[in-house]
Motif scaffolding. Structure first.
Motif, mmCIF file in Angstrom:
data_model
loop_
_atom_site.group_PDB
_atom_site.id
_atom_site.type_symbol
_atom_site.label_atom_id
_atom_site.label_comp_id
_atom_site.label_asym_id
_atom_site.label_seq_id
_atom_site.Cartn_x
_atom_site.Cartn_y
_atom_site.Cartn_z
ATOM 1 N N VAL A 28 0.847 -1.193 0.000
ATOM 2 C CA VAL A 28 0.000 0.000 0.000
ATOM 3 C C VAL A 28 0.884 1.244 0.000
ATOM 4 C CG1 VAL A 28 -2.005 -1.098 1.088
ATOM 5 C CG2 VAL A 28 -0.246 -0.071 2.524
ATOM 6 N N PRO A 29 0.426 2.318 -0.668
ATOM 7 C CA PRO A 29 1.213 3.555 -0.688
ATOM 8 C C PRO A 29 1.336 4.146 0.715
ATOM 9 C CG PRO A 29 -0.526 3.613 -2.343
ATOM 10 C CD PRO A 29 -0.781 2.413 -1.479
ATOM 11 N N LYS A 30 2.494 4.706 1.018
ATOM 12 C CA LYS A 30 2.717 5.368 2.310
ATOM 13 C C LYS A 30 2.961 6.860 2.082
ATOM 14 C CE LYS A 30 3.917 5.419 6.800
ATOM 15 N NZ LYS A 30 3.441 4.683 7.920
ATOM 16 N N HIS A 31 3.971 7.196 1.274
ATOM 17 C CA HIS A 31 4.279 8.593 0.977
ATOM 18 C C HIS A 31 4.365 8.777 -0.531
ATOM 19 C CE1 HIS A 31 5.100 9.603 5.144
ATOM 20 N NE2 HIS A 31 5.857 8.516 5.233
ATOM 21 N N ASP A 32 3.860 9.919 -0.994
ATOM 22 C CA ASP A 32 3.964 10.281 -2.413
ATOM 23 C C ASP A 32 4.146 11.792 -2.462
ATOM 24 O OD1 ASP A 32 3.846 10.644 -5.135
ATOM 25 O OD2 ASP A 32 2.019 9.456 -5.409
ATOM 26 N N VAL A 33 5.408 12.220 -2.431
ATOM 27 C CA VAL A 33 5.746 13.638 -2.349
ATOM 28 C C VAL A 33 6.512 14.035 -3.605
ATOM 29 C CG1 VAL A 33 6.970 15.392 -1.022
ATOM 30 C CG2 VAL A 33 5.910 13.442 0.170
ATOM 31 N N PRO A 34 5.984 14.994 -4.379
ATOM 32 C CA PRO A 34 6.708 15.437 -5.575
ATOM 33 C C PRO A 34 8.061 16.061 -5.205
ATOM 34 C CG PRO A 34 4.464 16.309 -5.547
ATOM 35 C CD PRO A 34 4.726 15.693 -4.205
ATOM 36 N N ILE A 35 9.086 15.689 -5.953
ATOM 37 C CA ILE A 35 10.424 16.262 -5.789
ATOM 38 C C ILE A 35 10.941 16.525 -7.200
ATOM 39 C CG2 ILE A 35 12.762 15.945 -4.887
ATOM 40 C CD1 ILE A 35 11.621 13.938 -2.894
ATOM 41 N N GLY A 36 10.668 17.729 -7.711
ATOM 42 C CA GLY A 36 11.051 18.034 -9.087
ATOM 43 C C GLY A 36 10.308 17.131 -10.045
ATOM 44 N N ASP A 37 11.028 16.470 -10.932
ATOM 45 C CA ASP A 37 10.412 15.552 -11.897
ATOM 46 C C ASP A 37 10.099 14.189 -11.288
ATOM 47 O OD1 ASP A 37 10.584 17.466 -13.888
ATOM 48 O OD2 ASP A 37 12.506 16.720 -14.643
ATOM 49 N N ASP A 38 10.616 13.926 -10.102
ATOM 50 C CA ASP A 38 10.443 12.625 -9.456
ATOM 51 C C ASP A 38 9.583 12.772 -8.212
ATOM 52 O OD1 ASP A 38 12.111 11.224 -11.329
ATOM 53 O OD2 ASP A 38 13.844 12.146 -10.354
ATOM 54 N N ARG A 39 9.473 11.691 -7.457
ATOM 55 C CA ARG A 39 8.659 11.687 -6.231
ATOM 56 C C ARG A 39 9.383 10.913 -5.135
ATOM 57 N NH1 ARG A 39 4.117 8.867 -9.737
ATOM 58 N NH2 ARG A 39 2.938 8.450 -7.868
ATOM 59 N N TRP A 40 9.150 11.302 -3.891
ATOM 60 C CA TRP A 40 9.499 10.476 -2.737
ATOM 61 C C TRP A 40 8.312 9.551 -2.591
ATOM 62 C CZ3 TRP A 40 13.617 9.319 0.116
ATOM 63 C CH2 TRP A 40 13.430 8.629 1.302
ATOM 64 N N LEU A 41 8.449 8.339 -3.119
ATOM 65 C CA LEU A 41 7.334 7.430 -3.287
ATOM 66 C C LEU A 41 7.642 6.137 -2.544
ATOM 67 C CD1 LEU A 41 4.645 6.833 -4.765
ATOM 68 C CD2 LEU A 41 6.015 6.150 -6.750
ATOM 69 N N THR A 42 6.908 5.911 -1.450
ATOM 70 C CA THR A 42 7.152 4.707 -0.661
ATOM 71 C C THR A 42 5.879 3.872 -0.549
ATOM 72 O OG1 THR A 42 6.653 5.702 1.511
ATOM 73 C CG2 THR A 42 8.930 5.877 0.709
ATOM 74 N N VAL A 43 6.102 2.578 -0.373
ATOM 75 C CA VAL A 43 5.021 1.629 -0.126
ATOM 76 C C VAL A 43 5.386 0.822 1.117
ATOM 77 C CG1 VAL A 43 4.278 1.482 -2.533
ATOM 78 C CG2 VAL A 43 6.002 -0.124 -1.679
ATOM 79 N N VAL A 44 4.368 0.237 1.731
ATOM 80 C CA VAL A 44 4.564 -0.600 2.916
ATOM 81 C C VAL A 44 3.676 -1.837 2.806
ATOM 82 C CG1 VAL A 44 5.204 1.279 4.490
ATOM 83 C CG2 VAL A 44 2.798 0.675 4.209
ATOM 84 N N SER A 45 3.989 -2.812 3.620
ATOM 85 C CA SER A 45 3.158 -4.003 3.711
ATOM 86 C C SER A 45 1.828 -3.637 4.359
ATOM 87 C CB SER A 45 3.873 -5.048 4.567
ATOM 88 O OG SER A 45 2.996 -6.092 4.906
ATOM 89 N N LYS A 46 0.722 -4.130 3.781
ATOM 90 C CA LYS A 46 -0.571 -3.835 4.412
ATOM 91 C C LYS A 46 -0.688 -4.533 5.763
ATOM 92 C CE LYS A 46 -2.814 -6.147 0.807
ATOM 93 N NZ LYS A 46 -3.960 -6.449 -0.019
ATOM 94 N N GLU A 47 0.116 -5.587 5.999
ATOM 95 C CA GLU A 47 0.112 -6.255 7.299
ATOM 96 C C GLU A 47 0.878 -5.457 8.353
ATOM 97 O OE1 GLU A 47 1.193 -8.122 4.514
ATOM 98 O OE2 GLU A 47 -0.707 -9.154 4.213
ATOM 99 N N ASN A 48 1.716 -4.519 7.927
ATOM 100 C CA ASN A 48 2.516 -3.732 8.874
ATOM 101 C C ASN A 48 2.705 -2.312 8.329
ATOM 102 O OD1 ASN A 48 4.147 -2.927 10.948
ATOM 103 N ND2 ASN A 48 5.906 -4.152 10.347
#
Length: 131
Positions: free
Chosen positions: A27-47
């Protein structure tokens, strides 16, 4: 000390987000635009408060040869643990995931390796003995 974020270099962040959420079930955790890219993280839905996986853009000049060398040698970029390797293997196969290593015994684990469609091989393991 704890691991907070680890990363996997991806060729296309949106494609990676789709694969890691819609196919692998993170599941998505963080989605932060950084210029042309993103600080894009996912995590386990169990944790959801656990370790985050950063879907890191592979724009650095060293990334492509590094990833290519790992893939050419069959080396996974990272490894995820599953409770039932055979069931997860079948679920992913049914979703069209391409495996480069079919489920096999490897010491204290059973393992398989698949292509994440974003330039990486990913290993999944099931523990068969308590460590």
């Amino acid at each position: 000390m704890r691991i907070y974020v680890t990363s996997v270099l991806v060729d296309d962040q949106q494609k990676a987000l789709d694969f890691y959420t819609k196919i692998l079930g993170f599941v998505p955790k963080h989605d932060v635009p950084i210029g042309d890219d993103r600080w894009l993280t996912v995590v386990s839905k169990e944790n959801p408060a656990g370790t985050e996986l950063l879907l890191e853009p592979s724009g650095h000049p060293a990334a492509k040869p590094y990833k290519s060398a790992l893939v050419a040698d069959g080396i996974p970029a990272t490894s995820f643990q599953v409770d039932d390797l055979d069931a997860e293997y079948q679920r992913l196969r049914d979703l069209g995931v391409r495996f480069t290593v079919e489920p096999m015994d490897a010491g204290t684990v059973r393992m398989a390796v698949f292509d994440d469609t974003c330039g990486n091989l990913i290993q999944i393991i099931e523990m068969i003995e308590k460590q």
